[in-house]
Structures are given as structure tokens and as C-alpha cells.
Design a protein around this motif. Structure first.
Motif, PDB file in Angstrom:
ATOM      1  N   GLU A 420     -60.575 -84.069  87.740  1.00  0.00           N
ATOM      2  CA  GLU A 420     -61.564 -85.146  87.757  1.00  0.00           C
ATOM      3  C   GLU A 420     -60.942 -86.495  88.140  1.00  0.00           C
ATOM      4  O   GLU A 420     -61.620 -87.359  88.681  1.00  0.00           O
ATOM      5  N   CYS A 421     -59.670 -86.659  87.822  1.00  0.00           N
ATOM      6  CA  CYS A 421     -58.993 -87.937  88.063  1.00  0.00           C
ATOM      7  C   CYS A 421     -58.110 -87.845  89.308  1.00  0.00           C
ATOM      8  O   CYS A 421     -57.089 -87.143  89.312  1.00  0.00           O
ATOM      9  N   GLU A 422     -58.490 -88.513  90.366  1.00  0.00           N
ATOM     10  CA  GLU A 422     -57.735 -88.568  91.616  1.00  0.00           C
ATOM     11  C   GLU A 422     -57.307 -87.174  92.109  1.00  0.00           C
ATOM     12  O   GLU A 422     -56.136 -86.942  92.422  1.00  0.00           O
ATOM     13  N   PRO A 423     -58.202 -86.207  92.199  1.00  0.00           N
ATOM     14  CA  PRO A 423     -57.810 -84.848  92.564  1.00  0.00           C
ATOM     15  C   PRO A 423     -57.168 -84.755  93.952  1.00  0.00           C
ATOM     16  O   PRO A 423     -56.203 -83.995  94.150  1.00  0.00           O
ATOM     17  N   GLU A 424     -57.667 -85.510  94.934  1.00  0.00           N
ATOM     18  CA  GLU A 424     -57.122 -85.419  96.290  1.00  0.00           C
ATOM     19  C   GLU A 424     -55.705 -85.997  96.358  1.00  0.00           C
ATOM     20  O   GLU A 424     -54.853 -85.499  97.100  1.00  0.00           O
ATOM     21  N   MET A 425     -55.481 -87.044  95.549  1.00  0.00           N
ATOM     22  CA  MET A 425     -54.141 -87.641  95.580  1.00  0.00           C
ATOM     23  C   MET A 425     -53.127 -86.726  94.906  1.00  0.00           C
ATOM     24  O   MET A 425     -51.983 -86.608  95.356  1.00  0.00           O
ATOM     25  N   TRP A 426     -53.540 -86.060  93.806  1.00  0.00           N
ATOM     26  CA  TRP A 426     -52.649 -85.093  93.170  1.00  0.00           C
ATOM     27  C   TRP A 426     -52.344 -83.937  94.117  1.00  0.00           C
ATOM     28  O   TRP A 426     -51.209 -83.450  94.189  1.00  0.00           O
ATOM     29  N   LYS A 427     -53.342 -83.507  94.875  1.00  0.00           N
ATOM     30  CA  LYS A 427     -53.112 -82.431  95.853  1.00  0.00           C
ATOM     31  C   LYS A 427     -52.137 -82.894  96.934  1.00  0.00           C
ATOM     32  O   LYS A 427     -51.212 -82.158  97.313  1.00  0.00           O
ATOM     33  N   ALA A 428     -52.335 -84.111  97.435  1.00  0.00           N
ATOM     34  CA  ALA A 428     -51.429 -84.629  98.460  1.00  0.00           C
ATOM     35  C   ALA A 428     -50.007 -84.746  97.923  1.00  0.00           C
ATOM     36  O   ALA A 428     -49.026 -84.456  98.622  1.00  0.00           O
ATOM     37  N   LEU A 429     -49.891 -85.141  96.643  1.00  0.00           N
ATOM     38  CA  LEU A 429     -48.578 -85.285  96.043  1.00  0.00           C
ATOM     39  C   LEU A 429     -47.877 -83.939  95.899  1.00  0.00           C
ATOM     40  O   LEU A 429     -46.713 -83.792  96.291  1.00  0.00           O
ATOM     41  N   VAL A 430     -48.584 -82.943  95.363  1.00  0.00           N
ATOM     42  CA  VAL A 430     -47.940 -81.646  95.164  1.00  0.00           C
ATOM     43  C   VAL A 430     -47.586 -81.007  96.507  1.00  0.00           C
ATOM     44  O   VAL A 430     -46.559 -80.324  96.640  1.00  0.00           O
ATOM     45  N   ALA A 442     -32.592 -92.126 101.133  1.00  0.00           N
ATOM     46  CA  ALA A 442     -32.465 -91.128 100.081  1.00  0.00           C
ATOM     47  C   ALA A 442     -33.068 -91.634  98.785  1.00  0.00           C
ATOM     48  O   ALA A 442     -32.726 -92.708  98.298  1.00  0.00           O
ATOM     49  N   THR A 443     -34.015 -90.888  98.232  1.00  0.00           N
ATOM     50  CA  THR A 443     -34.646 -91.267  96.972  1.00  0.00           C
ATOM     51  C   THR A 443     -34.780 -90.033  96.101  1.00  0.00           C
ATOM     52  O   THR A 443     -34.884 -88.912  96.599  1.00  0.00           O
ATOM     53  N   PRO A 444     -34.807 -90.200  94.776  1.00  0.00           N
ATOM     54  CA  PRO A 444     -34.958 -89.037  93.911  1.00  0.00           C
ATOM     55  C   PRO A 444     -36.250 -88.272  94.153  1.00  0.00           C
ATOM     56  O   PRO A 444     -36.268 -87.064  94.081  1.00  0.00           O
ATOM     57  N   LEU A 445     -37.360 -88.972  94.400  1.00  0.00           N
ATOM     58  CA  LEU A 445     -38.639 -88.328  94.705  1.00  0.00           C
ATOM     59  C   LEU A 445     -39.285 -89.075  95.859  1.00  0.00           C
ATOM     60  O   LEU A 445     -39.090 -90.280  96.012  1.00  0.00           O
ATOM     61  N   PRO A 446     -40.065 -88.403  96.703  1.00  0.00           N
ATOM     62  CA  PRO A 446     -40.662 -89.099  97.839  1.00  0.00           C
ATOM     63  C   PRO A 446     -41.838 -89.989  97.474  1.00  0.00           C
ATOM     64  O   PRO A 446     -42.331 -90.732  98.300  1.00  0.00           O
ATOM     65  N   LEU A 447     -42.304 -89.929  96.240  1.00  0.00           N
ATOM     66  CA  LEU A 447     -43.465 -90.724  95.834  1.00  0.00           C
ATOM     67  C   LEU A 447     -43.124 -92.215  95.852  1.00  0.00           C
ATOM     68  O   LEU A 447     -42.160 -92.650  95.221  1.00  0.00           O
ATOM     69  N   CYS A 448     -43.910 -92.994  96.602  1.00  0.00           N
ATOM     70  CA  CYS A 448     -43.682 -94.444  96.654  1.00  0.00           C
ATOM     71  C   CYS A 448     -44.091 -95.085  95.328  1.00  0.00           C
ATOM     72  O   CYS A 448     -45.004 -94.617  94.643  1.00  0.00           O
ATOM     73  N   ARG A 449     -43.430 -96.193  94.984  1.00  0.00           N
ATOM     74  CA  ARG A 449     -43.676 -96.832  93.702  1.00  0.00           C
ATOM     75  C   ARG A 449     -45.132 -97.275  93.562  1.00  0.00           C
ATOM     76  O   ARG A 449     -45.743 -97.100  92.518  1.00  0.00           O
ATOM     77  N   GLU A 450     -45.715 -97.810  94.649  1.00  0.00           N
ATOM     78  CA  GLU A 450     -47.102 -98.261  94.548  1.00  0.00           C
ATOM     79  C   GLU A 450     -48.062 -97.089  94.331  1.00  0.00           C
ATOM     80  O   GLU A 450     -49.050 -97.209  93.614  1.00  0.00           O
ATOM     81  N   LYS A 484     -42.568-100.481 102.016  1.00  0.00           N
ATOM     82  CA  LYS A 484     -42.272-101.592 102.915  1.00  0.00           C
ATOM     83  C   LYS A 484     -40.899-101.442 103.545  1.00  0.00           C
ATOM     84  O   LYS A 484     -40.672-101.847 104.671  1.00  0.00           O
ATOM     85  N   HIS A 485     -39.929-100.890 102.824  1.00  0.00           N
ATOM     86  CA  HIS A 485     -38.567-100.788 103.327  1.00  0.00           C
ATOM     87  C   HIS A 485     -38.210 -99.356 103.745  1.00  0.00           C
ATOM     88  O   HIS A 485     -37.051 -99.030 103.944  1.00  0.00           O
ATOM     89  N   GLY A 486     -39.202 -98.509 103.880  1.00  0.00           N
ATOM     90  CA  GLY A 486     -38.962 -97.160 104.366  1.00  0.00           C
ATOM     91  C   GLY A 486     -38.221 -96.267 103.402  1.00  0.00           C
ATOM     92  O   GLY A 486     -37.623 -95.273 103.808  1.00  0.00           O
ATOM     93  N   ALA A 487     -38.193 -96.607 102.121  1.00  0.00           N
ATOM     94  CA  ALA A 487     -37.458 -95.811 101.149  1.00  0.00           C
ATOM     95  C   ALA A 487     -38.256 -94.615 100.655  1.00  0.00           C
ATOM     96  O   ALA A 487     -37.763 -93.835  99.868  1.00  0.00           O
ATOM     97  N   CYS A 488     -39.491 -94.488 101.070  1.00  0.00           N
ATOM     98  CA  CYS A 488     -40.323 -93.392 100.595  1.00  0.00           C
ATOM     99  C   CYS A 488     -41.424 -93.139 101.615  1.00  0.00           C
ATOM    100  O   CYS A 488     -41.559 -93.852 102.606  1.00  0.00           O
ATOM    101  N   ILE A 489     -42.181 -92.097 101.362  1.00  0.00           N
ATOM    102  CA  ILE A 489     -43.339 -91.796 102.209  1.00  0.00           C
ATOM    103  C   ILE A 489     -44.578 -91.837 101.325  1.00  0.00           C
ATOM    104  O   ILE A 489     -44.665 -91.132 100.316  1.00  0.00           O
ATOM    105  N   SER A 490     -45.539 -92.648 101.712  1.00  0.00           N
ATOM    106  CA  SER A 490     -46.765 -92.734 100.928  1.00  0.00           C
ATOM    107  C   SER A 490     -47.611 -91.484 101.154  1.00  0.00           C
ATOM    108  O   SER A 490     -47.821 -91.067 102.288  1.00  0.00           O
ATOM    109  N   VAL A 491     -48.105 -90.921 100.074  1.00  0.00           N
ATOM    110  CA  VAL A 491     -48.932 -89.712 100.197  1.00  0.00           C
ATOM    111  C   VAL A 491     -50.357 -90.066 100.614  1.00  0.00           C
ATOM    112  O   VAL A 491     -51.153 -89.171 100.900  1.00  0.00           O
ATOM    113  N   LYS A 492     -50.667 -91.344 100.692  1.00  0.00           N
ATOM    114  CA  LYS A 492     -52.042 -91.735 101.040  1.00  0.00           C
ATOM    115  C   LYS A 492     -52.429 -91.267 102.434  1.00  0.00           C
ATOM    116  O   LYS A 492     -53.596 -91.001 102.707  1.00  0.00           O
TER     117      LYS A 492
END
Length: 995
Positions: A420-430, A442-450, A484-492
Motif C-alpha cells: 500500500e505504501c509506495e509499492p512501485e518504488m519498492w519494486k524499482a528498488l528491489v 563506489a557506494t555500499p548500496l545504489p539507493l540515493c540518499r534522497e 548530484k555527484h553521480g555517487a548513486c543511481i536514482s530508482v525513480k
């Protein structure tokens, strides 16, 4: 007793010999007299034979052959070995030289009587030796030479018999003599033997080579049946056990055997699987540097050199060389496990990132997913693990998250119902966690901080949060980077379908996923097919694994570089040791030899002390510290105010166009750039472009061969060895050509042949070397960006050179940092750039821009010379490097071009191959260039396992932009493609296998 002096022979005759025996002895004495004459008159013969040699290398080798002080020249096998080594430097076309050698060297005369005669010195009994010197066949030895006591003699004669069989196809005496000599002398090594035969037996070496190969197959060092008990560690009547037994009984090659076991028995679990523990604990590599089949993983072994601590480097080296079973637990716990302190694991990030890259390389494009369908149709993005298995795993992981708790190795996060809560974003993340897009840093996880703040702020169950846990803490731990600095990939971006859904099919990657069989690598097929309707877009080529359990394969006949862990264990860590091996018979690495160690010396620079392997910039130049030597690009940096008198061109040369052809095969715009930038001397230059110099003018091939121009730019030893610009082709029937000698040529009818011998045998005319080209004009002279003129656009592209402008080369183009407002390109008309939206780049030294991505590579000439020497090659050419790099491309519609710049770096251009390229295709080619640049810059085993590519040290990249958008040109001072750290890999592994 017989006295010394003139009566000695009479005394010997009266006491020991009579009749025929005295005649044989006299003949032997005559031979000795000839030999002594040769030895004591070496200086005379040197002036007679060596003066007939046409080049300095041959003359020097000749002097060694007839050196009277050489111990080797005092016996026939020694002379024969010297003669064979001479043939390594003296081409068969030097007719006068070889005639002189054949008339004066004693071992040649004796072999004319009986080709096995050099074996006679192996005889122990002197009566046997006398009989051997007088014999003309082995039958004449039986009465005087016992096979039980003269084992060395008969073994030598047996080798002579093998040589006779192999060398029978030889059509010239030189070829026949040298072919037999390479079989009979020891210490050459199979690679040098093949190299010498290839030089001396033009046109007929294929049957000879095949015979050599068949008679020198490597054998197993031990009985494979000794490993059979390991199979019974697998469950009874299982596919695993049956496959194991079958593989041993049928004598599968090691790599094939291990791959079959992985398929049927699962991924190796050394610490818990009895079968794998049994095999790897019983691995036998005692003292054997000729076979590398038993190394666990030669690619990951290279990652061990990136360890920051000596303890982890040693554990890593032992684990991936031979001792996996005993050291895996320690290595896993101390160097990569999440149970260790996070900072310790992050400190070993370079090593673990390297391993992640080897295990799951970044590949362009993603298709065929059903659950993670929003990741499909993305031909300009790179992913690590786009396949059906990860698609299924993503679905299963999302289901497990729906129980209200996301369990990670570091923590558990209570969440609301994610259905029910942000289902599409959780799917994109997994899906992102499984498919693994490649990100900048190099980052521990690809999830961006924002993204982390957004999704947790919406969906975390604060009522179940542990004391002290806050969103700030969670997101700082899980997602330290921002987009902003390319340290991650946004799942959006993966919340919706790809915008290229209807255009992705225009960019194809037929080797992703790999369609080939086990023990094969996939290459893009760029050869023109005679029957296009049945032609596949890829070629499957036999390959060797880089170890018993590895994901990396290298093509057959490739030379690879593997860390010598055994030597490193006994070093102080200040020197890195490597072995060179070759992928050869039965898909195994063998023919290994040790390379000179690479020192870890630091460098003193204007920026302070730099460690070995450290990248940095000095002004506008990219640099690296390599074994205490500072290597940098040589760009002229932007001129400072008040710097009048400087031209802004390389070495402050003038823009006058007066081309000079260097001894290395490179055309320079003028003498200043050749001498100041390339350090060439006056006698190493010929006025004019290299394309106007006829290398066959002096008939270097003689009357028995046809001289054909073969342009090369030599990178290693270019100043010390002859950089041949021609090849000698035997004119004979098509049946005598080497069909497996792949050096494609195109005739004037636009038909392609595997090599020039086949083309000439068909009575066709050569248009140009290389694959027949499409989307180009075959009429009209053009100037390439390398400063060389070609008869047509197609000829330039086939030589891996992009076209600068139409007509003969006539101008000095722009170079890095050249801010002068005037240049010599005013009389040049540039063609329109395609596509129109492209904001192109101008390659260094060129006048006209091109819509291509540019990589500029700094290499170590010292390492190139080491590689060439190890491969028994006189030089490594630019074409050698471009060929290997081009095979790393995965997109059919992109190809790779390159040249040596006057600033002594290699310029690589990755450009679209299409009549009407789109910007989407341009971006795909740019991504390919970024990937190659990163692999070089990061010293990745995927690139540096190739011995020929190991000297490439620094890569800076510039990509074309879109006219309506801001340019994307960026140097690789911070690599634009960087793998996730080992922390990411093992975080995901633990996470996704624990839910």
C-alpha cells in the motif's frame, strides 16, 4: 704406447684399426679438421657471410653463430642451436647470406650427408660415435650402437625422425633445415619454435605447424584417476556424481571438467561441500610454472594486488591461487565479511570492487525481463546482472519484504505494508538491487540518499523502530551518496517504462547474454559474409578460463598475465610478480614463464610524493606513478598571458606541414614534431608520409616471394628493431595457404578473404587490408585523423582510422590546449557531421570534428618491451592493441578506431557504424567508450589480464554532446564508471539469500 706428434695416426692404425675402420676414422678426422678450420677462422667466415646480411640484427646474430670463442660452437648440436637462433633474426629472403652459411657451417654440411648426424655426439661408446659419423641412416648403427646403453643417442635420433615427418612439406632447403633444427635442439620452447618456423617457412607453415602442435601436446602431470574418489563425496546416483565420474574417465580438459561440475553440482562451497573441498585440497601444482590449470581464479587473483593491508593481500592471494579450502574462511571473515567492522571492509573497497567487476562485469543494455520490465529497452545504460534468474529473485525478494520487516546484515527496518505504501518504488528498488545498474562511484548500496529519505519517511513504522535509530542514521548508513555527484543511481527513473521502448532494437548486442558454448568467448562478427542470409552477427571463439573456477575467459592463442602468488609469498611486498601464460591446447593456460617483477616504488612530484599506481593531475595533464617513474600525457596546457613566442602546438613546433615518415611507421606533420616530441633522429626519418614510401622498392623478399605492403605503427622496441612495413607472400596454389591465418583483406570487387595469400591465389587485386567496409566510399583519396593519406574512405576505416577530410593530407590540425586563433586548416573543407544534433569533438592533430567518443591512453614503453620479449615478438604494433580493444565492444553498430598521436599517447575513437546514425546510437557508443576507459584507468583484470594491454595505464575520455543540451565531455579524473564495492556485493548476497 703411441707417442705424440706426426707418428700418432700410424701408431693408432697399427694398434687398433685396419681396413674399413681406418677409412672411417680418417673421415672422422677430416670432419674434425673442417670443424677446427671453422672454429679458428671464424673471423674470416664472419666477414664473408655476415657482410651479406641486409640488416644489423641479422649481422649481430651471424657474428654469434661463428664466434670462435663460443663453447656452443665446438659441437654440432650447439652450432645447430646457434643456427636456429640466427634464423630468428635473418629472413629467408636474404639469399646471399644463407648460401654462404650453407656452404661454410660444418653442421650444415654434416646434415647434408645424414640429417641426424648432430646426434652422434650423444653417443657414449667411441666406436658407436665413429659409426654414427659415418652412417647415412639409423640402420647402419645397430651393430655398433646398443639401444639399451645409447639411450641419449637414440632419443635424439627419434626426435630427428619426428622432425623429418613434420618438415617434409618444406619447399626450400632453409625451411627444411631450420624446421629440423628447432625439433632437435633443446631449450627453445614451443612458442619460439613456432615463431622461427613461421618466419622461415612462408606459405607452407600451416601443415608444418599442425604437425608440431600434434607432436607436442601437453600431458597431465598426474593420473586423473587419483581424483576419482572425490566424485563419491557427491550423493549417490546424482547428476553431480555421474558427471564427475564421466569427466574423469573420459579425460575432460580441466576447465571443461570444472565447468561441468559447477553446472551439475552447484557453485563451489569450499568450507561446507565435501566434493569441492576434496578436489581443491588435492590440487597439485608442485613446481610447475608451465601449467596454470589449477589456479582457482587468475582474474580475482589480480584483484589481490589492490588490497590495502598486507594480511588481506596474502590471504587473498592464497585463496584464489591454490589454497581456497584452507584460507577462504579467514579471507571472508577478515577482509570482506559484514561481520567485520564496516570501516575495515570499506578500506578494502578497491580489492572487493575489482572482484565484483570480474564476477559481474558491467554490460550495455537490458532486455527480456518480465517482473522488472521497466529495466528493459535501455540500450545506453550499463547493468551487471540483467537475466531471467535475477528477475525471478527480485520477485521473490519483494514478496519476503511484504511481511513488514526488511532484514539487512547491519540492521532490521520495520516498515508499513509496502503493498500500500509506495509499492512501485519498492519494486524499482528491489529490481535495482538485483539487476544492479552500474553507477559512477563506489557506494555500499545504489539507493540515493534522497530516495532513501523519501521512501523511509513515507513507509517506515516508527512505532517499531529501535531506540536511537533515525531516518538520518539509516540513510547515512545505507545510502551515503547523492545523485548530484553521480555517487548513486536514482530508482525513480525505473518507475516508468524506458523512453526508448520503440527504438532499442536499432542498437543490438548479440553477445549479451553470451550465446556461445562453454569454453568459448563471443565476438561481434564484422566480417563480410559471402552468404549474408545465414550469417550470424557474432562469432564463437575457443577460449580458456582464467582458473579452475572463474567467470573470465580469454580467446585461444591469447597471452595473459597472472600474478605469481608463490613468488609474492616470499617477497617484502615492494615488488609485484607475474607470470605470462598462453591459452593453447585443450582450452588450458600453459607455456608459462615468469616476468620481471613490477616495483612498487613511489614518485616525487610537484604535487608531493605519489604511491605506485596512483592517478593525479599536473596542470592539464593526467599522470600516474608507475614503479617510481612519472608517466603523464604531454598536452600543451592553455597559454598563460605574456607567453608570447610559444605556438601552443606540441613541443612548441610551427604549424608548417612538411610530413616525415618515422622509423616506427608513424607519419609526423613536420620534422620538429618528429624530433622534439617523438625523439626521433634525423637518420630515422624519411621525407613524406609513410604511405608514399614504397617498402618493396629494394625487393626485400627475393625472387621466390611476392613483396606486399603492410603498414604498421610499432610501439615497442620501435627504435631498436626493424619495424617491417611489408610481408613476403609465397606465390603458390590456394591449397598451400594458411586458412586459419586471420588477417582479412578486401579485393577490388569488395570481396573479403581471410588473408592475402588466399586473395593472391585467386588472382585478385588487393584494394585494402582489413574487413570490407560498409557505409563508405571506395573512390577518392582521403586524409585520416592519424595524418596519413588513404586511397579511399573505406581503406581508412578498414585501417581503423576515421576520416578527417577529403584529399591528400595537407595541414597541421588542432591539439589539446591549442588556443591559437590561426592554424593551417584554412584550406580544408570539412564534411557535415552526422547526426546533425551532435556536438562533435576534434581529435588531436585533426582539422575536422567527428561525432565519436575519444579515449586518450598513456602507456609504458618499458612494459610493452617486456611483453614483446615474453611473447618472442620483435614489436607490439598499434594494430595489435586496437584489435584486442575492438573485441571488447558489445554493440554491433559501434566500432573502434585509433592512432598514435605526436604527443606519444594512443588516441581511441568509438564511433557509430551506420549510414544515418541517431543520437541514441551515439550515446550507446559513448557508453562503450566510458566502459573501456574505466577498465584501463582502474587497472581491471578484465582488461589487464591481456598481456598486450597491461602496459596501458592512464585513460582520459571525452564524449560528444547534444547541440541542444550541455556537453557531456568529461575527463576520467574521476572514472565515470565505477563498480559497487565489495560491501555492496556481499550485502546484497547476504540480504537476498537470507530472506
Amino acid at each position: 704406447m703411441c707417442s705424440e706428434g706426426a707418428q700418432a695416426l700410424v701408431c693408432i692404425h697399427n694398434h687398433e684399426f685396419s681396413g674399413v675402420r681406418m677409412e672411417k676414422f680418417t673421415n672422422m678426422i677430416l670432419y674434425i679438421v673442417v670443424l677446427l678450420t671453422f672454429i679458428f677462422n671464424g673471423e674470416t667466415l664472419a666477414s664473408e657471410c655476415c657482410s651479406n646480411a641486409t640488416d644489423e640484427a641479422c649481422r649481430d646474430a651471424c657474428a654469434t653463430l661463428i664466434n670462435p670463442d663460443s663453447e656452443r660452437n665446438k659441437n654440432e648440436l650447439g652450432q645447430l642451436k646457434n643456427l636456429v637462433l640466427v634464423s630468428e633474426f635473418c629472413l629467408p629472403q636474404q639469399t646471399a647470406f644463407w648460401k654462404c652459411i650453407n656452404m661454410t657451417v660444418p653442421v650444415v654440411k654434416s646434415m647434408m650427408a645424414w640429417s641426424a648426424q648432430p646426434c652422434c655426439e650423444k653417443a657414449v661408446n667411441r666406436y658407436c660415435q665413429e659409426a654414427c659419423y659415418q652412417a647415412t641412416s639409423v640402420r647402419e648403427l645397430v651393430r655398433n650402437c646398443s639401444q639399451s646403453t645409447e639411450t641419449k643417442l637414440y632419443k635424439c635420433i627419434e626426435k630427428h625422425g619426428d622432425a623429418e615427418q613434420c618438415c617434409r612439406p618444406a619447399r626450400s632447403y632453409n625451411c627444411h633445415l631450420i624446421c629440423r633444427g628447432t625439433h632437435m635442439v633443446s631449450g627453445l620452447g614451443r612458442q619460439k619454435q613456432r615463431y622461427i618456423i613461421r618466419r622461415q617457412c612462408h606459405g607452407v607453415n600451416q601443415p608444418i605447424m599442425q604437425c608440431v602442435q600434434n607432436r607436442h601436446r601437453p600431458v597431465r602431470e598426474s593420473d586423473p584417476d587419483l581424483s576419482l574418489p572425490c566424485c563419491y563425496e557427491a550423493p549417490a546416483d546424482s547428476e553431480c556424481r555421474n558427471t564427475c565420474i564421466k569427466g574423469i574417465q573420459l579425460r575432460y580438459p580441466e576447465n571443461m571438467f570444472m565447468e561441468q561440475l559447477v553446472k551439475k553440482c552447484g557453485v563451489p562451497k569450499i568450507h561446507s561441500d565435501p566434493l569441492w573441498a576434496c578436489f581443491l585440497l588435492n590440487t597439485n601444482i608442485e613446481g610447475d610454472i608451465d601449467m596454470e590449470r589449477n589456479i582457482i581464479d587468475g582474474a580475482r587473483l589480480q584483484c589481490c594486488t589492490k588490497a590495502n593491508t598486507l594480511a588481506c593481500r596474502n590471504l587473498c592471494s592464497r585463496t584464489f591461487s591454490t589454497d581456497w579450502a584452507n584460507t577462504w574462511d579467514d579471507f571472508n571473515t577478515k577482509c570482506q565479511s559484514l561481520a567485520a567492522p564496516v570501516l575495515d571492509v570499506i578500506m578494502e573497497g578497491p580489492m572487493l570492487s575489482c572482484m565484483a567487476e570480474v564476477e559481474e562485469p558491467c554490460q550495455l543494455g537490458c532486455d527480456g525481463l518480465s517482473f522488472c520490465s521497466n529495466f528493459n529497452n535501455r540500450p545506453t545504460e550499463l547493468f551487471r546482472s540483467c537475466n531471467a534468474q535475477t528477475d525471478i529473485a527480485a520477485r521473490e525478494s519483494l514478496t519476503s519484504w511484504q511481511n513488514g520487516t526488511i532484514r539487512l546484515p547491519q540492521m532490521s527496518i520495520p516498515v508499513k505494508d509496502i503493498r500500500e505504501c509506495e509499492p512501485e518504488m519498492w519494486k524499482a528498488l528491489v529490481c535495482a538491487l538485483q539487476i544492479k545498474p552500474c553507477n559512477r562511484r563506489a557506494t555500499p548500496l545504489p539507493l540515493c540518499r534522497e530516495d532513501c529519505f523519501h521512501i523511509l519517511n513515507q513507509c517506515v513504522d516508527h512505532s517499531r523502530m529501535k531506540p536511537g535509530h533515525t531516518l538520518q542514521l539509516l540513510c547515512n548508513t545505507l545510502s551515503p551518496g547523492d545523485s548530484k555527484h553521480g555517487a548513486c543511481i536514482s530508482v525513480k527513473k525505473y518507475l516508468t517504462e524506458s523512453p526508448h521502448k520503440h527504438y532499442g532494437h536499432l542498437i543490438t548486442s548479440p553477445c549479451n547474454p553470451n550465446p556461445c558454448n562453454d569454453n568459448q568467448v563471443c565476438w561481434i562478427n564484422r566480417r563480410k559474409c559471402r552468404h549474408p542470409e545465414v550469417c550470424l552477427p557474432y562469432v564463437c571463439h575457443s577460449a580458456c578460463g582464467m582458473g579452475a573456477v572463474t567467470n573470465m575467459y580469454v580467446p585461444k592463442n591469447t597471452y595473459v598475465r597472472i600474478p605469481d602468488a608463490e613468488k609474492d609469498f616470499h617477497s617484502d611486498g615492494q615488488c609485484m610478480h607475474y607470470r605470462m601464460c598462453q591459452c593453447r591446447h585443450h582450452n588450458n593456460l600453459d607455456n608459462c614463464k615468469r616476468l620481471p617483477c613490477i616495483k612498487r616504488d613511489s614518485c616525487s612530484t610537484s604535487k608531493g610524493t605519489k604511491k605506485h599506481g596512483e592517478h593525479f593531475k599536473i596542470d592539464c595533464n593526467h599522470c600516474i606513478c608507475n614503479s617510481g617513474q612519472l608517466l603523464c600525457t604531454q598536452h600543451r596546457c592553455p597559454l598563460e598571458p605574456g607567453s608570447e613566442g610559444l605556438t601552443g602546438l606540441p613541443c612548441d613546433c610551427t604549424p608548417s606541414f612538411a610530413p616525415q615518415c618515422g622509423i616506427n611507421g608513424k607519419t609526423y606533420p613536420n620534422r620538429c614534431m618528429a624530433q622534439k616530441c617523438a625523439k626521433l633522429r634525423s637518420h630515422e626519418l624519411i621525407p613524406g608520409t609513410c604511405s608514399t614510401v614504397d617498402p618493396c622498392a629494394d625487393n626485400p623478399c627475393g625472387d621466390e616471394y611476392r613483396c606486399m605492403s603492410k603498414r604498421s605503427v610499432c610501439l615497442s622496441n620501435a627504435m631498436d628493431n626493424t619495424c617491417y612495413q611489408y610481408e613476403c607472400v609465397a606465390v603458390m596454389g590456394i591449397d598451400q595457404c594458411e586458412r586459419h591465418d586471420h588477417e582479412p583483406v578486401c579485393d577490388t570487387d569488395n570481396d573479403e578473404y581471410t588473408n592475402i595469400c588466399l586473395l593472391l591465389a585467386k588472382k585478385k587485386r588487393l584494394a585494402y587490408r582489413g574487413h570490407c567496409q560498409k557505409y563508405c566510399s571506395d573512390n577518392g583519396v582521403v586524409c585520416g585523423h592519424n595524418g596519413e593519406s588513404y586511397n579511399s574512405e573505406c581503406a581508412a576505416l578498414a585501417d581503423r582510422t576515421t576520416v578527417d577530410y577529403l584529399g591528400q593530407c595537407r595541414a597541421v590540425g588542432m591539439y589539446s590546449g591549442n588556443l591559437t586563433t590561426t592554424n593551417n586548416c584554412a584550406n580544408v573543407v570539412c564534411r557535415a557531421v552526422k547526426p546533425k544534433q551532435c556536438r562533435p569533438i576534434t581529435p588531436p592533430g585533426g582539422c575536422c570534428p567527428v561525432c565519436a567518443a575519444e579515449i586518450r591512453i598513456v602507456y609504458s614503453e618499458e612494459l610493452l618491451n617486456v611483453a614483446a620479449s615474453a611473447m618472442n615478438s620483435a614489436v607490439i604494433t598499434l594494430a595489435d592493441i586496437l584489435l584486442i580493444l575492438s573485441r571488447q565492444l558489445s554493440v554491433v553498430q559501434c566500432d573502434l578506431y585509433g592512432y598514435l598521436s605526436v604527443e606519444n599517447d594512443i588516441v581511441i575513437l568509438v564511433a557509430p557504424v551506420s549510414a544515418q546514425p541517431s543520437m541514441l546510437l551515439v550515446r550507446a557508443c559513448s557508453k562503450e567508450a566510458e566502459r573501456l576507459g574505466y577498465l584501463i584507468q582502474s587497472d581491471s583484470p578484465l582488461m589487464k589480464s591481456y598481456l598486450t594491454l597491461s602496459p596501458l595505464l592512464v585513460a582520459s575520455i571525452h564524449t560528444p554532446g547534444v547541440a541542444s543540451l550541455q556537453s557531456t565531455a568529461t575527463p576520467l579524473s574521476t572514472p565515470s564508471l565505477v563498480v559497487n564495492t565489495g560491501l555492496l556485493l556481499y550485502t546484497l548476497y547476504t540480504w537476498l539469500h537470507s530472506v
